[in-house]
Scaffold this motif. Structure first.
Motif, mmCIF file in Angstrom:
data_model
loop_
_atom_site.group_PDB
_atom_site.id
_atom_site.type_symbol
_atom_site.label_atom_id
_atom_site.label_comp_id
_atom_site.label_asym_id
_atom_site.label_seq_id
_atom_site.Cartn_x
_atom_site.Cartn_y
_atom_site.Cartn_z
ATOM 1 N N UNK A 47 77.027 49.434 51.946
ATOM 2 C CA UNK A 47 76.129 49.951 52.972
ATOM 3 C C UNK A 47 75.397 51.183 52.441
ATOM 4 N N UNK A 48 74.106 51.239 52.732
ATOM 5 C CA UNK A 48 73.285 52.365 52.273
ATOM 6 C C UNK A 48 73.630 53.601 53.109
ATOM 7 N N UNK A 49 73.923 54.726 52.468
ATOM 8 C CA UNK A 49 74.228 55.952 53.236
ATOM 9 C C UNK A 49 73.065 56.362 54.127
ATOM 10 N N UNK A 50 73.391 57.077 55.180
ATOM 11 C CA UNK A 50 72.371 57.553 56.099
ATOM 12 C C UNK A 50 71.421 58.490 55.364
ATOM 13 N N UNK A 51 70.108 58.295 55.511
ATOM 14 C CA UNK A 51 69.159 59.106 54.724
ATOM 15 C C UNK A 51 69.198 60.593 55.038
ATOM 16 N N UNK A 52 69.616 60.986 56.225
ATOM 17 C CA UNK A 52 69.630 62.401 56.590
ATOM 18 C C UNK A 52 71.006 63.033 56.412
ATOM 19 N N UNK A 53 72.040 62.370 56.913
ATOM 20 C CA UNK A 53 73.382 62.952 56.838
ATOM 21 C C UNK A 53 74.106 62.600 55.547
ATOM 22 N N UNK A 54 73.688 61.515 54.903
ATOM 23 C CA UNK A 54 74.361 61.083 53.683
ATOM 24 C C UNK A 54 75.691 60.392 53.926
ATOM 25 N N UNK A 111 82.503 54.488 54.729
ATOM 26 C CA UNK A 111 83.843 55.065 54.732
ATOM 27 C C UNK A 111 83.886 56.351 55.552
ATOM 28 N N UNK A 112 82.826 57.160 55.483
ATOM 29 C CA UNK A 112 82.758 58.373 56.309
ATOM 30 C C UNK A 112 82.795 58.032 57.798
ATOM 31 N N UNK A 113 82.073 56.974 58.170
ATOM 32 C CA UNK A 113 82.014 56.581 59.584
ATOM 33 C C UNK A 113 83.377 56.098 60.070
ATOM 34 N N UNK A 114 84.003 55.235 59.280
ATOM 35 C CA UNK A 114 85.274 54.655 59.703
ATOM 36 C C UNK A 114 86.397 55.674 59.690
ATOM 37 N N UNK A 151 84.810 46.233 48.227
ATOM 38 C CA UNK A 151 83.506 46.591 47.678
ATOM 39 C C UNK A 151 82.466 46.765 48.774
ATOM 40 N N UNK A 152 82.574 45.966 49.844
ATOM 41 C CA UNK A 152 81.609 46.111 50.936
ATOM 42 C C UNK A 152 81.792 47.445 51.644
ATOM 43 N N UNK A 153 83.038 47.854 51.882
ATOM 44 C CA UNK A 153 83.273 49.130 52.565
ATOM 45 C C UNK A 153 82.823 50.301 51.698
ATOM 46 N N UNK A 204 79.953 41.949 57.931
ATOM 47 C CA UNK A 204 80.066 42.507 59.283
ATOM 48 C C UNK A 204 81.241 43.468 59.398
ATOM 49 N N UNK A 205 81.792 43.893 58.285
ATOM 50 C CA UNK A 205 83.010 44.698 58.316
ATOM 51 C C UNK A 205 82.808 46.028 59.028
ATOM 52 N N UNK A 206 81.673 46.677 58.795
ATOM 53 C CA UNK A 206 81.452 47.995 59.387
ATOM 54 C C UNK A 206 81.383 47.911 60.907
ATOM 55 N N UNK A 207 80.604 46.971 61.417
ATOM 56 C CA UNK A 207 80.455 46.855 62.872
ATOM 57 C C UNK A 207 81.745 46.365 63.525
ATOM 58 N N UNK A 208 82.422 45.381 62.920
ATOM 59 C CA UNK A 208 83.643 44.840 63.522
ATOM 60 C C UNK A 208 84.787 45.843 63.457
ATOM 61 N N UNK A 209 84.817 46.694 62.427
ATOM 62 C CA UNK A 209 85.878 47.692 62.323
ATOM 63 C C UNK A 209 85.776 48.747 63.403
ATOM 64 N N UNK A 210 84.607 48.864 64.013
ATOM 65 C CA UNK A 210 84.424 49.837 65.085
ATOM 66 C C UNK A 210 84.627 49.229 66.469
ATOM 67 N N UNK A 211 85.011 47.951 66.508
ATOM 68 C CA UNK A 211 85.303 47.293 67.780
ATOM 69 C C UNK A 211 86.798 47.360 68.061
ATOM 70 N N UNK A 212 87.160 47.488 69.351
ATOM 71 C CA UNK A 212 88.564 47.674 69.737
ATOM 72 C C UNK A 212 89.428 46.510 69.290
ATOM 73 N N UNK A 213 88.961 45.275 69.515
ATOM 74 C CA UNK A 213 89.791 44.103 69.228
ATOM 75 C C UNK A 213 89.469 43.487 67.873
ATOM 76 N N UNK A 214 88.215 43.502 67.489
ATOM 77 C CA UNK A 214 87.850 42.935 66.188
ATOM 78 C C UNK A 214 88.457 43.733 65.044
#
Length: 542
Positions: free
Chosen positions: A418-425, A429-432, A412-414, A381-391
């Protein structure tokens, strides 16, 4: 409702704040009866030292006969009355100095009305030659309790040279402990509570029994009151019969109100710190009730979260007494079993996330619970929680205090989980990297890798993780360099570039195989923040 008032109201609801401008300074209504007249008694059941005034009566009280007439307009000045036409003056915006002068004049005016003139000097302060004996003989103990300077005088002389006569001390105690109503009123006074704490500290066995009986008779109101709660805390510290007070709190259905109150929560923390776990285990039992969500409500409350965190802190303190250690471990196990089941919800909350952070960053007996939280709540859940203000704060703490094996799984999870976005790639790490909260997690990852490769963090466990940290640092460096143009537009991006610049200026890292790369030139410029020469460094390049 105008825009400004709506904003203030919404801010107050969000942060749980109340405006203290009126509560922070005692008003005439608090200590002198109703705010509409000046003849009120400092306490409702005590005969007023002033006659009740009517519209026709004079403002001068009886014991002001020996005071010069120049002192009489002082209360009028504090009320901003025009003495010529007797109507209220139009107020202008006062300066800080004017406001301080007004407050000082108001306090002097109310002191004139609460204390006799012979007890004050020409500056309307307590006379230096005033003795406690005279105050007692004039039956003014209760009046002095309700006055700021008077209460300070009583505290300074209650157990000093003026109380060498045992009769004086007994008479004082008869006045303040002779009636439950008097005791409770002094406890709830903004000034009197400090003198009552002094009385409790120097009380004998018989007096302590009386104090205990009075406190238990109105325990809820005393706990919730901002002044009286201090008296209850002192009683829990000093009374030999303090166990009865704890039992009185446990026997009533008030735990939710007391734990979540801005004043009473300090009493619960005092009980937790002062007594053995067996005395307050009823609190843990209340939190973990299966048929109720008490733990969620308490942990997500602004004040309740402090009570739960205090419990965790106390139970995690190591002790040489094996019996006590076993008792703490048992109670902690009961509490943590409930917290772990609610961990995903708690980590996202504004206040409860501090409890999860504390568990993660505390070594010793909490280490196994820290690992369980990371394994069952954070990983996957690292990707979703890293985008939360408190989590995201919880994720940062995990990167700092997790064992090496779990840090490796998180890295390793970061990077690859996670599979890159099929259109943007774009990958995780790019998101965060450009997220308003996720970028702090990336900065923490970068600092963790830097600490490892510079030897400030141990990288040897059952497996040597030094090469893996170098590899993670290499990936972060390459990604930051690739996105340098976009990162320069954000303060978070500039921060990362500054970190890398500081590293290059202080240390050269020997890397092995590097990703295949190409550059448009021999130097990589980060604007005015970073300039890096690839030919003269050991960093891999693209």
């Amino acid at each position: 409702m105008d825009r400004g008032s709506f904003s203030n109201s919404r801010r107050a609801r969000h942060f749980g704040r109340t405006y203290q401008s009126v509560q922070s300074s005692p008003s005439s209504a608090d200590f002198y009866g109703s705010p509409g007249f000046y003849g009120g008694s400092p306490i409702p059941f005590m005969r007023s030292p002033l006659p009740r005034m009517t519209r026709e009566s004079s403002i001068s009280p009886a014991f002001f006969d020996d005071v010069k007439s120049s002192c009489l307009p002082l209360p009028l000045a504090g009320l901003n009355l025009d003495e010529n036409n007797n109507h209220v003056k139009r107020r202008t915006t006062p300066s800080c100095d004017d406001r301080s002068d007004s407050i000082s004049k108001y306090m002097q005016a109310t002191r004139l009305l609460s204390l006799p003139a012979w007890a004050l000097d020409e500056n309307h302060e307590i006379r230096n030659d005033l003795t406690l004996k005279r105050v007692v003989h004039e039956d003014l103990i209760l009046s002095f309790c309700m006055d700021k300077a008077g209460c300070h005088f009583l505290q300074s002389n209650y157990f000093g040279g003026n109380t060498m006569d045992a009769g004086i001390r007994r008479r004082i105690n008869r006045e303040v402990l002779g009636s439950k109503d008097i005791f409770l009123t002094i406890c709830k006074s903004g000034f009197g509570n400090f003198f009552m704490q002094c009385v409790i500290e120097h009380s004998n066995h018989t007096e302590q029994e009386i104090i205990k009986k009075y406190i238990i008779s109105d325990i809820k109101a005393l706990c919730l009151d901002k002044s009286a709660c201090r008296v209850v805390q002192t009683a829990l510290e000093k009374l030999h019969c303090r166990d009865a007070i704890v039992a009185a709190i446990a026997s009533k259905n008030w735990l939710m109100a007391i734990c979540t109150d801005r004043n009473a929560n300090h009493i619960m923390q005092k009980i937790i710190k002062k007594f053995s776990p067996s005395r307050w285990e009823f609190l843990v039992s209340f939190f973990i009730k299966n048929d109720q969500e008490n733990i969620l409500y308490i942990c997500r409350d602004k004040y309740g979260c402090r009570v739960v965190q205090t419990i965790v802190e106390v139970l995690s303190i190591e002790t040489d007494n094996q019996i006590e250690a076993n008792e703490k471990a048992r109670v902690l196990r009961r509490l943590m079993s409930k917290i772990l089941t609610k961990c995903p919800t708690l980590a996202h909350n504004e206040f409860a996330n501090y409890i999860i952070q504390h568990i993660i960053e505390t070594p010793g007996i909490l280490s196994k619970y820290r690992d369980t939280i990371i394994e069952t709540c954070l990983l996957r859940n690292l990707l979703s929680m890293s985008q939360e203000k408190y989590a995201s704060h919880v994720i940062e703490r995990a990167f700092v205090y997790a064992p090496l094996s779990l840090i490796a799984e998180m890295m390793d999870e970061i990077f690859d989980g996670y599979i890159p976005h099929p259109e943007t790639g774009k990958d995780a790490l790019d998101i965060l990297l450009f997220h308003q909260f996720g970028n702090y997690v990336v900065q923490r990852m970068l600092k963790t890798c830097i600490d490892a490769v510079t030897g400030q963090r141990d990288t040897l466990d059952e497996v040597n993780y030094s090469k893996r940290f170098e590899n993670w640092f290499n990936k972060l460096y390459v990604r930051v360099r690739r996105e340098k143009a976009r990162l320069m537009r954000f303060s978070s991006g500039k921060k990362m570039l500054e970190i890398l610049q500081g590293m290059e200026n202080s240390y050269h890292f020997p890397y092995g195989d590097s990703p295949s790369a190409s550059t448009n030139g021999d130097r990589l410029s980060f604007g005015s923040y970073y300039e890096f020469d690839f030919k003269d460094s050991n960093f891999p390049v693209l």
